[in-house]
Design a protein around this motif. Structure first.
Motif, PDB file in Angstrom:
ATOM      1  N   ASP A 171       0.833  -1.199   0.000  1.00 33.24           N
ATOM      2  CA  ASP A 171       0.000   0.000   0.000  1.00 33.24           C
ATOM      3  C   ASP A 171       0.874   1.258   0.000  1.00 33.24           C
ATOM      4  O   ASP A 171       2.066   1.221   0.327  1.00 33.24           O
ATOM      5  CB  ASP A 171      -0.964  -0.003   1.178  1.00 33.24           C
ATOM      6  CG  ASP A 171      -0.260   0.023   2.524  1.00 33.24           C
ATOM      7  OD1 ASP A 171       0.968  -0.090   2.538  1.00 33.24           O
ATOM      8  OD2 ASP A 171      -0.936   0.139   3.557  1.00 33.24           O
ATOM      9  N   ALA A 172       0.261   2.371  -0.386  1.00 28.01           N
ATOM     10  CA  ALA A 172       1.004   3.622  -0.538  1.00 28.01           C
ATOM     11  C   ALA A 172       1.548   4.117   0.794  1.00 28.01           C
ATOM     12  O   ALA A 172       2.615   4.752   0.836  1.00 28.01           O
ATOM     13  CB  ALA A 172       0.094   4.679  -1.173  1.00 28.01           C
ATOM     14  N   ARG A 173       0.839   3.851   1.889  1.00 32.00           N
ATOM     15  CA  ARG A 173       1.313   4.287   3.205  1.00 32.00           C
ATOM     16  C   ARG A 173       2.631   3.604   3.558  1.00 32.00           C
ATOM     17  O   ARG A 173       3.560   4.243   4.065  1.00 32.00           O
ATOM     18  CB  ARG A 173       0.253   3.988   4.264  1.00 32.00           C
ATOM     19  CG  ARG A 173       0.625   4.440   5.655  1.00 32.00           C
ATOM     20  CD  ARG A 173      -0.415   3.993   6.668  1.00 32.00           C
ATOM     21  NE  ARG A 173      -1.730   4.529   6.351  1.00 32.00           N
ATOM     22  CZ  ARG A 173      -2.826   4.247   7.059  1.00 32.00           C
ATOM     23  NH1 ARG A 173      -2.749   3.418   8.086  1.00 32.00           N
ATOM     24  NH2 ARG A 173      -3.983   4.781   6.724  1.00 32.00           N
ATOM     25  N   MET A 174       2.727   2.316   3.305  1.00 30.59           N
ATOM     26  CA  MET A 174       3.954   1.573   3.577  1.00 30.59           C
ATOM     27  C   MET A 174       5.091   2.058   2.691  1.00 30.59           C
ATOM     28  O   MET A 174       6.237   2.207   3.147  1.00 30.59           O
ATOM     29  CB  MET A 174       3.700   0.085   3.365  1.00 30.59           C
ATOM     30  CG  MET A 174       4.887  -0.801   3.639  1.00 30.59           C
ATOM     31  SD  MET A 174       4.474  -2.546   3.409  1.00 30.59           S
ATOM     32  CE  MET A 174       6.038  -3.321   3.847  1.00 30.59           C
ATOM     33  N   ALA A 175       4.793   2.293   1.413  1.00 27.70           N
ATOM     34  CA  ALA A 175       5.822   2.776   0.496  1.00 27.70           C
ATOM     35  C   ALA A 175       6.348   4.144   0.916  1.00 27.70           C
ATOM     36  O   ALA A 175       7.557   4.417   0.831  1.00 27.70           O
ATOM     37  CB  ALA A 175       5.263   2.832  -0.923  1.00 27.70           C
ATOM     38  N   GLU A 176       5.457   5.010   1.384  1.00 27.22           N
ATOM     39  CA  GLU A 176       5.877   6.349   1.788  1.00 27.22           C
ATOM     40  C   GLU A 176       6.692   6.314   3.073  1.00 27.22           C
ATOM     41  O   GLU A 176       7.713   7.012   3.192  1.00 27.22           O
ATOM     42  CB  GLU A 176       4.644   7.232   1.974  1.00 27.22           C
ATOM     43  CG  GLU A 176       4.954   8.664   2.365  1.00 27.22           C
ATOM     44  CD  GLU A 176       3.697   9.493   2.546  1.00 27.22           C
ATOM     45  OE1 GLU A 176       3.815  10.649   2.986  1.00 27.22           O
ATOM     46  OE2 GLU A 176       2.598   8.981   2.259  1.00 27.22           O
ATOM     47  N   ASP A 177       6.279   5.519   4.053  1.00 24.45           N
ATOM     48  CA  ASP A 177       6.983   5.476   5.340  1.00 24.45           C
ATOM     49  C   ASP A 177       8.341   4.802   5.231  1.00 24.45           C
ATOM     50  O   ASP A 177       9.300   5.230   5.892  1.00 24.45           O
ATOM     51  CB  ASP A 177       6.121   4.744   6.377  1.00 24.45           C
ATOM     52  CG  ASP A 177       4.880   5.529   6.747  1.00 24.45           C
ATOM     53  OD1 ASP A 177       4.822   6.728   6.428  1.00 24.45           O
ATOM     54  OD2 ASP A 177       3.951   4.940   7.352  1.00 24.45           O
ATOM     55  N   LEU A 178       8.445   3.759   4.427  1.00 23.36           N
ATOM     56  CA  LEU A 178       9.691   2.996   4.331  1.00 23.36           C
ATOM     57  C   LEU A 178      10.541   3.400   3.134  1.00 23.36           C
ATOM     58  O   LEU A 178      11.625   2.839   2.941  1.00 23.36           O
ATOM     59  CB  LEU A 178       9.380   1.495   4.251  1.00 23.36           C
ATOM     60  CG  LEU A 178       8.578   0.927   5.427  1.00 23.36           C
ATOM     61  CD1 LEU A 178       8.370  -0.568   5.259  1.00 23.36           C
ATOM     62  CD2 LEU A 178       9.271   1.222   6.760  1.00 23.36           C
ATOM     63  N   GLY A 179      10.070   4.346   2.337  1.00 23.29           N
ATOM     64  CA  GLY A 179      10.848   4.803   1.189  1.00 23.29           C
ATOM     65  C   GLY A 179      11.017   3.754   0.113  1.00 23.29           C
ATOM     66  O   GLY A 179      12.090   3.639  -0.484  1.00 23.29           O
ATOM     67  N   LEU A 180       9.976   2.977  -0.156  1.00 18.36           N
ATOM     68  CA  LEU A 180      10.040   1.915  -1.144  1.00 18.36           C
ATOM     69  C   LEU A 180       9.419   2.381  -2.457  1.00 18.36           C
ATOM     70  O   LEU A 180       8.546   3.242  -2.466  1.00 18.36           O
ATOM     71  CB  LEU A 180       9.312   0.669  -0.637  1.00 18.36           C
ATOM     72  CG  LEU A 180       9.863   0.056   0.663  1.00 18.36           C
ATOM     73  CD1 LEU A 180       8.976  -1.084   1.127  1.00 18.36           C
ATOM     74  CD2 LEU A 180      11.295  -0.418   0.477  1.00 18.36           C
TER      75      LEU A 180
END
Length: 283
Positions: A38-47
């Motif tokens: 999900d976009a939240r995970m990508a934004e928080d972890l820089g993926l």
């Protein structure tokens, strides 16, 4: 002898052609499979798409390698707005291998081509079901949204109390406004203006004030809804709309305001014109 040699050659050619296929399949198995986050995970972890990660069922385990193939946005679901968890989507066999589960799932969805056959399909599935139970998606949604129904009833109660309090407040304001013009109304009555005309003028004035108040209130509500949505959508990082002002809500509020304003104006006007003009003049 020739037949035996041709058979050996055919077997050798078959093994030679099967070797690249086996190597290709082995390479596909060893290659990291794609997952979606999900976009939240990508934004928080820089993926980003194409990044290599390792996934495991429990913390501390080596897990398996995977490639981020897609990043998706979460749906506007009120049941998930306050959850801080991340979400990862895997292939079914990949998830079973990772969790060390064999043909076991918590739940799955089955769709029907014709919406009218849902009841019959549900009855047939439950008739042959062993170890599980089938339910309508609507029933599951109702069961999981009880909390929001309680909140909805609470908001309805607050709305009713607010409307009643506003009606009382509006009636008091109109009574005070009419009482301050006792002499003007008495002068109109002495000039021969009928009671109905005086009451009609007061009602029209109350309706105009109610209409202007509705427009101003709708403007304030629209600005407040923009601020509320901007704050909470950024806080929870969700596209969910927290406050909404629709044309139906505006029409209902305006109509209710006009009804209350006209009723309050008529009550205040008839209360005052019942008195004699001389008593209104203070004599």
């Amino acid at each position: 002898m020739k037949a035996f040699l041709s058979l050996v050659v055919a077997i050798a050619l078959g093994l030679a052609s099967a070797a690249p296929l086996a190597a290709q399949r082995s390479a596909q198995r060893s290659a990291p499979r794609g997952i979606a986050i999900d976009a939240r995970m990508a934004e928080d972890l820089g993926l980003a798409v194409g990044a290599q990660v390792r996934i495991s069922a429990k913390p501390g385990e080596p897990g398996d390698s995977a490639t981020i193939a897609a990043i998706y946005e979460r749906k506007a679901d009120p049941a998930e707005v306050a959850r801080r968890e991340y979400r990862v989507r895997l292939h079914l066999d990949q998830l079973q291998q990772l969790m060390e589960l064999d043909d076991r799932v918590d739940r799955f969805a089955v769709g029907t081509r014709d919406g009218k056959s849902v009841d019959s399909a549900l009855a047939r599935i439950n008739h042959v079901a062993f170890g599980f139970r089938a339910h309508k998606s609507r029933d599951v949604a109702v069961q999981s949204s009880r909390t929001f129904r309680v909140v909805e009833r609470f908001h309805t109660a607050i709305g009713i109390i607010t409307v009643v309090a506003s009606a009382v407040f509006l009636l008091c304001l109109l009574l005070l406004s009419v009482e301050e013009r006792r002499r003007d109304i008495a002068a109109l009555r002495l000039m021969g203006i009928s009671r109905a005309t005086v009451v009609r003028a007061i009602v029209i004035e109350a309706a105009i004030v109610s209409l202007i108040g509705s427009v101003l209130g709708a403007g304030v509500g629209w600005i407040a809804s923009l601020l509320v949505n901007a704050h909470f959508q950024q806080l929870y990082r969700t596209p969910l709309v927290f406050a909404l002002l629709t044309p139906q809500i505006f029409a209902f509020a305006t109509g209710l305001s006009l009804i209350l304003g006209i009723g309050s104006g008529a009550a205040a006007g008839w209360r005052l014109v019942k008195s004699s003009p001389l008593s209104l003049m203070g004599r």
